[in-house]
Design a protein around this motif. Structure first.
Motif, PDB file in Angstrom:
ATOM      1  N   HIS A 184      -1.733  -5.990  16.492  1.00  0.00           N
ATOM      2  CA  HIS A 184      -0.428  -5.349  16.625  1.00  0.00           C
ATOM      3  C   HIS A 184       0.441  -6.039  17.672  1.00  0.00           C
ATOM      4  N   SER A 185      -0.040  -7.096  18.261  1.00  0.00           N
ATOM      5  CA  SER A 185       0.684  -7.749  19.345  1.00  0.00           C
ATOM      6  C   SER A 185       1.677  -8.771  18.817  1.00  0.00           C
ATOM      7  N   GLY A 186       2.436  -9.372  19.710  1.00  0.00           N
ATOM      8  CA  GLY A 186       3.398 -10.386  19.309  1.00  0.00           C
ATOM      9  C   GLY A 186       4.028 -11.043  20.516  1.00  0.00           C
ATOM     10  N   PHE A 187       4.741 -12.145  20.273  1.00  0.00           N
ATOM     11  CA  PHE A 187       5.427 -12.884  21.323  1.00  0.00           C
ATOM     12  C   PHE A 187       6.932 -12.790  21.124  1.00  0.00           C
ATOM     13  N   ASN A 188       7.657 -12.765  22.246  1.00  0.00           N
ATOM     14  CA  ASN A 188       9.120 -12.820  22.195  1.00  0.00           C
ATOM     15  C   ASN A 188       9.594 -13.553  23.434  1.00  0.00           C
ATOM     16  N   THR A 189      10.384 -14.628  23.266  1.00  0.00           N
ATOM     17  CA  THR A 189      10.829 -15.379  24.441  1.00  0.00           C
ATOM     18  C   THR A 189      11.750 -14.544  25.324  1.00  0.00           C
ATOM     19  N   SER A 190      12.675 -13.841  24.735  1.00  0.00           N
ATOM     20  CA  SER A 190      13.558 -12.857  25.385  1.00  0.00           C
ATOM     21  C   SER A 190      14.520 -13.408  26.444  1.00  0.00           C
ATOM     22  N   PHE A 191      14.306 -14.622  26.927  1.00  0.00           N
ATOM     23  CA  PHE A 191      15.147 -15.147  28.014  1.00  0.00           C
ATOM     24  C   PHE A 191      16.632 -15.145  27.662  1.00  0.00           C
ATOM     25  N   ALA A 192      16.982 -15.743  26.519  1.00  0.00           N
ATOM     26  CA  ALA A 192      18.395 -15.836  26.136  1.00  0.00           C
ATOM     27  C   ALA A 192      18.995 -14.459  25.903  1.00  0.00           C
ATOM     28  N   ARG A 202      -0.038  -1.250  24.800  1.00  0.00           N
ATOM     29  CA  ARG A 202       1.331  -1.493  24.355  1.00  0.00           C
ATOM     30  C   ARG A 202       1.807  -2.903  24.668  1.00  0.00           C
ATOM     31  N   ALA A 203       1.378  -3.416  25.822  1.00  0.00           N
ATOM     32  CA  ALA A 203       1.922  -4.693  26.264  1.00  0.00           C
ATOM     33  C   ALA A 203       0.904  -5.504  27.049  1.00  0.00           C
ATOM     34  N   PHE A 204       0.914  -6.794  26.803  1.00  0.00           N
ATOM     35  CA  PHE A 204       0.220  -7.757  27.653  1.00  0.00           C
ATOM     36  C   PHE A 204       1.031  -7.898  28.938  1.00  0.00           C
ATOM     37  N   CYS A 205       2.304  -8.219  28.778  1.00  0.00           N
ATOM     38  CA  CYS A 205       3.248  -8.302  29.888  1.00  0.00           C
ATOM     39  C   CYS A 205       4.626  -8.574  29.304  1.00  0.00           C
ATOM     40  N   VAL A 206       5.619  -7.792  29.693  1.00  0.00           N
ATOM     41  CA  VAL A 206       6.972  -7.987  29.160  1.00  0.00           C
ATOM     42  C   VAL A 206       7.845  -8.824  30.092  1.00  0.00           C
ATOM     43  N   GLY A 207       7.207  -9.513  31.053  1.00  0.00           N
ATOM     44  CA  GLY A 207       7.946 -10.401  31.930  1.00  0.00           C
ATOM     45  C   GLY A 207       8.592  -9.683  33.095  1.00  0.00           C
ATOM     46  N   GLN A 208       9.686 -10.250  33.560  1.00  0.00           N
ATOM     47  CA  GLN A 208      10.382  -9.745  34.741  1.00  0.00           C
ATOM     48  C   GLN A 208      10.731  -8.261  34.614  1.00  0.00           C
ATOM     49  N   ASN A 243      -2.955  -7.969  24.436  1.00  0.00           N
ATOM     50  CA  ASN A 243      -3.238  -6.627  23.930  1.00  0.00           C
ATOM     51  C   ASN A 243      -1.993  -5.876  23.477  1.00  0.00           C
ATOM     52  N   GLY A 244      -0.868  -6.564  23.371  1.00  0.00           N
ATOM     53  CA  GLY A 244       0.387  -5.949  22.953  1.00  0.00           C
ATOM     54  C   GLY A 244       1.474  -6.985  23.047  1.00  0.00           C
ATOM     55  N   VAL A 245       2.708  -6.554  23.201  1.00  0.00           N
ATOM     56  CA  VAL A 245       3.807  -7.514  23.267  1.00  0.00           C
ATOM     57  C   VAL A 245       3.703  -8.378  24.520  1.00  0.00           C
ATOM     58  N   ALA A 246       3.990  -9.662  24.358  1.00  0.00           N
ATOM     59  CA  ALA A 246       4.094 -10.601  25.472  1.00  0.00           C
ATOM     60  C   ALA A 246       5.488 -11.196  25.392  1.00  0.00           C
ATOM     61  N   ALA A 247       6.331 -10.877  26.366  1.00  0.00           N
ATOM     62  CA  ALA A 247       7.734 -11.284  26.298  1.00  0.00           C
ATOM     63  C   ALA A 247       8.147 -12.007  27.566  1.00  0.00           C
ATOM     64  N   GLY A 248       9.123 -12.889  27.433  1.00  0.00           N
ATOM     65  CA  GLY A 248       9.642 -13.600  28.589  1.00  0.00           C
ATOM     66  C   GLY A 248       8.541 -14.313  29.346  1.00  0.00           C
ATOM     67  N   ALA A 249       8.484 -14.073  30.650  1.00  0.00           N
ATOM     68  CA  ALA A 249       7.453 -14.696  31.465  1.00  0.00           C
ATOM     69  C   ALA A 249       6.053 -14.296  31.010  1.00  0.00           C
ATOM     70  N   GLY A 250       5.923 -13.112  30.414  1.00  0.00           N
ATOM     71  CA  GLY A 250       4.621 -12.705  29.890  1.00  0.00           C
ATOM     72  C   GLY A 250       4.151 -13.635  28.798  1.00  0.00           C
ATOM     73  N   ALA A 251       5.071 -14.022  27.914  1.00  0.00           N
ATOM     74  CA  ALA A 251       4.736 -14.997  26.872  1.00  0.00           C
ATOM     75  C   ALA A 251       4.433 -16.348  27.491  1.00  0.00           C
TER      76      ALA A 251
END
Length: 266
Positions: free
Chosen positions: A133-141, A59-65, A111-119
């Motif tokens: 099926h993966s993707g990047f999202n900065t998510s910080f703001a 599902r996720a590489f890492c969604v950050g904090q 292997n999945g979503v990478a968001a915030g610090a994960g990206a």
């Protein structure tokens, strides 16, 4: 090392896995400490010639904090007047620095979503191989924060200043195919093939001329913020280093003999 980060060294390749799949590999304090220490270990260990960074599950590489943990920290900090985001200095900065400056290549298997610090951590790596099926999202703001984990340095260098500004101020998921087109990914493969593809890619790097790879990383980082004349001087310095390596001697002999070189990583 906490069991939320797995570390395995085989044939010169250190595989580091963020192991919190039930939390989409979010980074709580224990995980940040373990991940930072794992990367510092890989950086300093001469037996490590390449690193593969990935997340557990699909599902996720890492969604950050980890925002659930962060909420408690934030509440306590507001009561005491202390800094609630000392984690940037204590964890994210040394972690990102270790990835970007270690004198060996680092591959992110996303292997999945990478968001915030994960990206940000994925962008600090030298190579990014994405499942389709993966993707990047900065998510910080999206949580009223600015960039960390090096994203304000890496992202403009990957996609340009204008696109980086857009992605940081208007967080949106960039799917794998678009990430490839933007230059955020090196390869996109079917999810079922990601593990094998990334492993083979990283193993190739682990068997390569490690000294030369380290010099290439340093040269590129130096050239990004220095003049041509200064960069030429740095190239001379680093070429002298690479030219004195055992692997250069091995490579030249193999070339003359029309054989495949067997590098020692030194």
């Amino acid at each position: 090392m906490a069991d939320t980060v797995l570390y395995e060294l085989t044939d010169g390749l250190a595989t580091v896995t963020i192991n919190r799949p039930e939390a989409m590999n979010a980074l709580d304090t224990a995980t940040k400490v373990a991940l930072r220490d794992a990367m510092l270990t890989a950086k300093e260990d001469t037996a490590v010639r390449a690193v593969l960074l990935t997340g557990a599950g699909d599902r996720a590489f890492c969604v950050g904090q980890d925002l659930k943990e962060h909420l408690g920290t934030l509440a306590a900090a507001r009561e005491s007047g202390e800094n609630s985001l000392s984690t940037v200095r204590e964890h994210y900065n040394p972690l990102t620095t270790a990835i970007a400056t270690m004198r060996k290549p680092v591959v992110a298997a996303v292997n999945g979503v990478a968001a915030g610090a994960g990206a940000g951590l994925a962008w600090a790596c030298d190579f990014r191989i994405l499942a389709d099926h993966s993707g990047f999202n900065t998510s910080f703001a999206g949580v009223a924060l600015t960039a960390d984990s090096g994203a304000s340095w890496t992202l403009p260098r990957l996609v340009g200043q204008a696109k980086a500004t857009e992605l940081l101020m208007f967080p949106q998921t960039v799917p794998a195919a678009e990430a490839l087109a933007l230059g955020l990914a090196h390869r996109v493969v079917p999810a079922a093939e990601l593990a094998a593809t990334a492993l083979a890619f990283a193993r190739t790097l682990a068997a390569g001329p490690t000294v030369a790879y380290g010099a290439i990383k340093e040269s590129l980082a130096f050239g990004a913020s220095h003049s041509l004349v200064e960069t030429l001087e740095k190239e001379d310095e680093l070429q002298t280093l690479a030219g004195a390596s055992a692997d250069h001697w091995i490579a030249v002999q193999a070339f003359i003999a029309k054989e495949k070189p067997k590098y020692l990583g030194e």
